[in-house]
Design a protein around this motif. Structure first.
Motif, PDB file in Angstrom:
ATOM      1  N   LEU A  25       0.232   3.675  -3.687  1.00 35.82           N
ATOM      2  CA  LEU A  25      -0.454   4.078  -4.910  1.00 35.82           C
ATOM      3  C   LEU A  25      -1.602   3.107  -5.188  1.00 35.82           C
ATOM      4  N   ALA A  26      -2.764   3.663  -5.503  1.00 43.46           N
ATOM      5  CA  ALA A  26      -3.925   2.869  -5.937  1.00 43.46           C
ATOM      6  C   ALA A  26      -4.858   3.865  -6.618  1.00 43.46           C
ATOM      7  N   ARG A  27      -6.018   3.409  -7.076  1.00 39.90           N
ATOM      8  CA  ARG A  27      -6.921   4.341  -7.756  1.00 39.90           C
ATOM      9  C   ARG A  27      -7.839   5.062  -6.770  1.00 39.90           C
ATOM     10  N   ASN A  28      -8.521   4.311  -5.955  1.00 41.03           N
ATOM     11  CA  ASN A  28      -9.581   4.859  -5.105  1.00 41.03           C
ATOM     12  C   ASN A  28      -9.025   5.703  -3.952  1.00 41.03           C
ATOM     13  N   VAL A  29      -9.379   7.012  -3.973  1.00 41.41           N
ATOM     14  CA  VAL A  29      -8.797   7.956  -3.018  1.00 41.41           C
ATOM     15  C   VAL A  29      -9.267   7.683  -1.587  1.00 41.41           C
ATOM     16  N   SER A  30     -10.558   7.371  -1.424  1.00 43.06           N
ATOM     17  CA  SER A  30     -11.025   7.214  -0.045  1.00 43.06           C
ATOM     18  C   SER A  30     -10.421   5.978   0.609  1.00 43.06           C
ATOM     19  N   LYS A  31     -10.218   4.912  -0.182  1.00 47.91           N
ATOM     20  CA  LYS A  31      -9.559   3.724   0.383  1.00 47.91           C
ATOM     21  C   LYS A  31      -8.116   4.049   0.771  1.00 47.91           C
ATOM     22  N   LEU A  32      -7.477   4.892  -0.055  1.00 48.49           N
ATOM     23  CA  LEU A  32      -6.093   5.301   0.235  1.00 48.49           C
ATOM     24  C   LEU A  32      -6.032   6.103   1.537  1.00 48.49           C
ATOM     25  N   GLU A  33      -6.999   7.005   1.677  1.00 43.98           N
ATOM     26  CA  GLU A  33      -7.010   7.839   2.889  1.00 43.98           C
ATOM     27  C   GLU A  33      -7.261   7.009   4.137  1.00 43.98           C
ATOM     28  N   GLU A  34      -8.160   6.045   3.980  1.00 43.52           N
ATOM     29  CA  GLU A  34      -8.448   5.127   5.087  1.00 43.52           C
ATOM     30  C   GLU A  34      -7.174   4.374   5.501  1.00 43.52           C
ATOM     31  N   ALA A  35      -6.444   3.911   4.484  1.00 42.75           N
ATOM     32  CA  ALA A  35      -5.210   3.158   4.749  1.00 42.75           C
ATOM     33  C   ALA A  35      -4.203   4.052   5.471  1.00 42.75           C
ATOM     34  N   LYS A  36      -4.085   5.288   4.987  1.00 37.29           N
ATOM     35  CA  LYS A  36      -3.136   6.243   5.575  1.00 37.29           C
ATOM     36  C   LYS A  36      -3.442   6.439   7.062  1.00 37.29           C
ATOM     37  N   GLU A  37      -4.734   6.630   7.353  1.00 38.47           N
ATOM     38  CA  GLU A  37      -5.133   6.852   8.745  1.00 38.47           C
ATOM     39  C   GLU A  37      -4.860   5.637   9.609  1.00 38.47           C
ATOM     40  N   ALA A  38      -5.216   4.483   9.080  1.00 40.44           N
ATOM     41  CA  ALA A  38      -5.037   3.244   9.850  1.00 40.44           C
ATOM     42  C   ALA A  38      -3.558   3.020  10.166  1.00 40.44           C
ATOM     43  N   ILE A  39      -2.688   3.306   9.186  1.00 40.58           N
ATOM     44  CA  ILE A  39      -1.249   3.081   9.402  1.00 40.58           C
ATOM     45  C   ILE A  39      -0.706   4.092  10.416  1.00 40.58           C
ATOM     46  N   LYS A  40      -1.179   5.320  10.309  1.00 44.86           N
ATOM     47  CA  LYS A  40      -0.744   6.362  11.256  1.00 44.86           C
ATOM     48  C   LYS A  40      -1.140   5.953  12.681  1.00 44.86           C
ATOM     49  N   LEU A  41      -2.362   5.447  12.803  1.00 51.08           N
ATOM     50  CA  LEU A  41      -2.883   5.050  14.105  1.00 51.08           C
ATOM     51  C   LEU A  41      -2.085   3.875  14.682  1.00 51.08           C
ATOM     52  N   ALA A  42      -1.770   2.904  13.807  1.00 52.43           N
ATOM     53  CA  ALA A  42      -1.112   1.679  14.281  1.00 52.43           C
ATOM     54  C   ALA A  42       0.380   1.868  14.524  1.00 52.43           C
ATOM     55  N   THR A  43       1.039   2.728  13.698  1.00 51.97           N
ATOM     56  CA  THR A  43       2.501   2.783  13.779  1.00 51.97           C
ATOM     57  C   THR A  43       3.018   4.171  14.131  1.00 51.97           C
ATOM     58  N   GLY A  44       2.147   5.163  14.052  1.00 51.02           N
ATOM     59  CA  GLY A  44       2.580   6.529  14.315  1.00 51.02           C
ATOM     60  C   GLY A  44       3.328   7.135  13.143  1.00 51.02           C
ATOM     61  N   ARG A  45       3.399   6.417  12.042  1.00 47.01           N
ATOM     62  CA  ARG A  45       4.163   6.947  10.904  1.00 47.01           C
ATOM     63  C   ARG A  45       3.255   7.508   9.823  1.00 47.01           C
ATOM     64  N   ASP A  46       3.739   8.550   9.183  1.00 46.27           N
ATOM     65  CA  ASP A  46       3.000   9.151   8.074  1.00 46.27           C
ATOM     66  C   ASP A  46       3.331   8.436   6.783  1.00 46.27           C
ATOM     67  N   VAL A  47       2.306   8.095   6.025  1.00 44.80           N
ATOM     68  CA  VAL A  47       2.603   7.556   4.694  1.00 44.80           C
ATOM     69  C   VAL A  47       2.047   8.522   3.655  1.00 44.80           C
ATOM     70  N   ARG A  48       2.697   8.571   2.506  1.00 42.06           N
ATOM     71  CA  ARG A  48       2.188   9.421   1.429  1.00 42.06           C
ATOM     72  C   ARG A  48       1.299   8.578   0.535  1.00 42.06           C
ATOM     73  N   ILE A  49       0.247   9.186   0.008  1.00 38.60           N
ATOM     74  CA  ILE A  49      -0.652   8.430  -0.863  1.00 38.60           C
ATOM     75  C   ILE A  49      -0.825   9.123  -2.210  1.00 38.60           C
ATOM     76  N   PHE A  50      -0.937   8.320  -3.259  1.00 36.68           N
ATOM     77  CA  PHE A  50      -1.137   8.839  -4.611  1.00 36.68           C
ATOM     78  C   PHE A  50      -2.201   8.026  -5.320  1.00 36.68           C
ATOM     79  N   SER A  51      -3.075   8.763  -6.011  1.00 32.96           N
ATOM     80  CA  SER A  51      -4.112   8.070  -6.772  1.00 32.96           C
ATOM     81  C   SER A  51      -3.746   8.079  -8.251  1.00 32.96           C
ATOM     82  N   ALA A  52      -3.617   6.887  -8.821  1.00 38.67           N
ATOM     83  CA  ALA A  52      -3.367   6.763 -10.263  1.00 38.67           C
ATOM     84  C   ALA A  52      -3.697   5.340 -10.675  1.00 38.67           C
TER      85      ALA A  52
END
Ligand SMILES: NC(=O)C1=CN([C@@H]2O[C@H](COP(=O)(O)OP(=O)(O)OC[C@H]3O[C@@H](n4cnc5c(N)ncnc54)[C@H](OP(=O)(O)O)[C@@H]3O)[C@@H](O)[C@H]2O)C=CC1
Ligand SMILES: CCCCCCCCCCCCCCCC(=O)[C@@H](N)CO
Length: 417
Positions: A68-95
């Motif tokens: 969870l964080a405010r900025n959506v594009s930073k969240l999406e970037e993080a999601k992609e980076a984690i998927k790439l590094a670990t193969g795992r899906d993370v859920r993201i929420f903006s608030a």
């Protein structure tokens, strides 16, 4: 003789041993292990810095991660980076953690949380006197109230079916500035000290629900937020904070996860942090009888060490202010004439900053170029003078007057004030 020998032996062996056994039985809460593999870890501020490093490592260790964080594009970037590094899906929420209703909605949507990591945080260092009330409120609202919002929203869900789900954890990101007040951090330290009071009280309220709190105390850590902070951090804040070495976000994340998994209440991140935690143990809960032993045995010596640190810090403050007083608003001015232009080369010393500048006028006296810059660091007026002369040519070059300046070849500096 035998008597003396016996008392010595008892002093060296029996006393510490008795103390250890005593502590073994009384430390509370009892030791616990909080697994993270295949469990739901919810991380606020997970799109950057320490939070992002935590998210990577939790995913690596097989946790189901939500960010969870405010900025959506930073969240999406993080999601992609984690998927790439670990193969795992993370859920993201903006608030925004300041908006309680939105936090409640997110928490309802994500489902049962096993490990809640309240890592979000903001830091805008400045002396209280010159800091806007708005910035003070901002830090208290995000760091302290935001954490209240999160925990209050998540707690009912965390308590549900806890017996079947095994121990839960609430990790809270404080700072070493939440263990000792640091110059320039009045509001920030207050927000981080506040988290400790909250955590100590809350641990008593939720121990029966098998939920365990870890308070994490990092030193300066290389993160995007820290890069921003450094652009405006008062020099004294940096000098005092340098008493504890800087760390990388990955290292802090590793210490945090180890702390969470062992249910440790106070989690230091480096050696200075370890000393600081023992020195400021106060009445905080302690699960480890060995750590309790270290706290009891080293307390007088660490109090002395703490006094030495304060002696050193107050020394730096005194020196800095003495220098500032001596140098306040020193203005040095040179006149440099060339090819019909007059360049007045200024060096000023103000509020601990050195500025150098060049104002160039044509023969009518109109300003044709202005160039100036602030040079940070600790300088005396003498340094400022040298710097002004050295910088003069360089600065002139950056004005549109490159040729004239170099052609006049000598900086015939004449001190006029
Ligand atoms: N770096 C350091 O030197 C130290 C940091 N700490 C603490 O560690 C934590 C993380 O710091 P660091 O990694 O440096 O910080 P960063 O600035 O790099 O990242 C902060 C994170 O928090 C999120 N965040 C900020 N405000 C809010 C908000 N109102 N609502 C929701 N999310 C928010 C940001 O995302 P977004 O902006 O998109 O909302 C971002 O993901 C903080 O609590 C900080 O106080 C402690 C000691 C030292
Ligand atoms: C008795 C022994 C004492 C041991 C040494 C004590 C050292 C204390 C140094 C405190 C540094 C605080 C840095 C805060 C960083 C931070 O939080 C900001 N970067 C914003 O995030």
């Amino acid at each position: 003789m035998a008597d003396a020998y016996f008392s010595l032996l008892s002093l060296i062996l029996v006393l510490p041993l008795t103390l250890l056994i005593f502590l073994y039985f009384i430390v509370r809460p009892r030791p616990v292990r909080v697994p993270i593999k295949n469990r739901h870890v919810f991380i606020t501020g997970g799109s950057s810095g320490i939070g992002l490093a935590l998210a990577h490592q939790c995913a690596q260790q097989g946790a189901d991660v939500t960010l969870l964080a405010r900025n959506v594009s930073k969240l999406e970037e993080a999601k992609e980076a984690i998927k790439l590094a670990t193969g795992r899906d993370v859920r993201i929420f903006s608030a925004d953690v300041r908006e309680y209703e939105n936090i409640v909605k997110v928490v309802e949507e994500v489902g049962e949380i096993d490990v809640l990591v309240c890592n979000h945080g903001v830091y805008v260092p400045q002396e209280l006197e010159s800091q806007e009330l708005e910035e003070i409120r901002f830090m208290i609202d995000v760091n302290l109230m935001g954490t209240f919002h999160l925990i209050k929203a998540a707690l009912p869900g965390m308590k549900k079916n806890r017996a079947e789900r095994g121990p839960g954890s609430i990790a809270i990101m404080s700072s070493q500035a939440g263990q000792v007040g640091i110059y320039g951090y009045t509001a920030y330290s207050a927000s981080k000290f506040g988290l400790r009071g909250m955590a100590e009280a809350l641990q008593q309220e939720i121990i029966a629900d098998n939920i365990h709190i870890s308070l994490i105390f990092p030193p300066d850590t290389e993160t995007p937020g820290f890069v921003e902070e450094n652009k405006r951090r008062p020099q004294l804040t940096s000098i005092i904070a340098a008493s504890s070495g800087a760390m990388k976000a990955d290292e802090v994340a590793k210490k945090s996860i180890d702390g969470i998994k062992s249910g440790t209440f106070i989690v230091p991140c480096n050696f200075e942090g370890f000393l600081l935690s023992v020195a400021t143990a106060g009445l905080c809960p302690q699960r480890s009888f060995l750590m309790a032993f270290v706290e009891v045995v080293t307390s007088p010596i660490l109090r002395i060490a703490g006094l030495c640190f304060q002696w050193n810090w107050y020394g730096s403050i005194e020196k800095w202010y003495a220098q500032k007083k001596q140098c306040k608003n020193t203005l040095l001015q040179y006149l440099v004439a060339f090819d019909g232009f007059t360049s007045s080369d200024l060096a000023f010393f103000c509020e601990g900053h050195v500025g150098v500048g060049v104002v160039t006028r044509d023969h009518t006296g109109s300003i044709v170029a202005v160039c100036s810059k602030l040079v940070d660091g600790r300088f005396s007026p003498e340094d400022a003078e040298g710097l002004a002369l050295r910088e003069d040519l360089r600065l002139l070059k950056t004005c549109g007057l490159r040729l004239a300046a170099t052609e006049c070849d000598a900086l015939r500096g004449q001190k006029i004030k």
